[in-house]
Design a protein around this motif. Structure first.
Motif: not given
Length: 280
Positions: A83-86, A93-98, A112-116
């Protein structure tokens, strides 16, 4: 008679939408998180490619791959480090992550961290997991089980609808066909579109050979692009592809991952097919 492409609902992911008649979104990255440096490098490179081509991009990599052939198989860096890396990929990078989740208790923390959130195919019927993921309010990508017919995924849609989360995607990743083999029935993409939700094609796991290397899964990378082209011609809302700078040295899923250096040329052709399909 020419069949019109079923229009799916649109779901919001960060500052763009997936579904409807939008251009396909790319969900891509290494199978499992290996380290921060490699994750950032791959995410930046794919974003640069997608920005040039006008494709919306979601970075995918797993902090834990729990569904492994062997107890000795590489699983990832664990939840805390993953989760720290994501989070760093997302902000830098300014992108959503899953990323994948495997147990209900993980959902709130990961959200709390990801977008999907992504639910692996083997877990697509786990009601408690689906409900916990849906209650976060985030979009949830549920992979169709290798053991299910496409129309059986209506029960997943109903579970999410019952808890009031309409932000659902369904992913096709092939069905078990005899021992150690998958086959993709492209009709399934059309059948799942009838459920009204965005449909994703998992181009790399669809060519996996489960347990094909005895203590780990094998795969046929040569079939990834042909199957991807077929899915885009039929009409899908997103393409899922695991991508790596050097798949043959990847700690997991190497035989079915795409080379990062091949991605741009693949996506140029993908856009042409998507444009034709979405015009119908």
């Amino acid at each position: 008679m020419i069949n019109k492409l079923e229009k799916t609902r649109e779901i919001q992911v960060k500052d763009f939408k997936i579904g409807g008649k939008q251009r396909f979104t790319l969900i891509a990255g290494p199978c499992a998180i290996e380290n921060e440096e490699m994750s950032l490098m791959v995410a930046k490179k794919i974003k640069e490619i997608c920005d040039r081509l006008g494709i919306n991009y979601v970075f995918k990599s797993s902090f834990d791959k729990a569904n492994r052939s062997s107890i000795h198989s590489y699983r990832g860096v664990g939840m805390e480090e993953g989760l720290r890396i994501l989070k760093k990929v997302k902000t830098e990078v300014g992108i959503p992550v899953i990323t994948d989740i495997h147990e209900p208790w993980q959902c709130e923390k990961v959200a709390e961290v990801v977008d999907m959130l992504q639910i692996p195919a083997f877990l697509c019927r786990q009601t408690d997991l689906i409900v916990a993921a849906g209650k976060t309010g985030l979009p949830v990508n549920v992979k169709k089980g290798q053991f299910l017919a496409p129309w059986d995924m209506k029960n997943v849609v109903t579970k999410m609808d019952e808890i009031g989360n309409k932000n659902l995607l369904l992913t096709e990743r092939g069905n078990v066909f005899g021992y150690n083999n998958f086959i993709v029935d492209m009709r399934g993409l059309l059948e799942m579109r009838k459920l009204g939700v965005p449909v994703v094609f998992d181009a790399t796991h669809s060519v996996q050979i489960p347990g094909g290397l005895s203590s780990c899964s094998g795969g046929n990378r040569e079939y990834v692009f042909p199957l991807m082209k077929a899915a885009l011609a039929i009409g899908v809302d997103a393409i899922f592809a695991e991508v790596h700078p050097d798949p043959d040295k990847a700690p997991c899923d190497g035989p079915n991952m795409l080379y990062l250096n091949d991605l741009e040329e693949i996506l140029k052709i993908a856009i042409k097919l998507d444009d034709i399909a979405k015009e119908l």
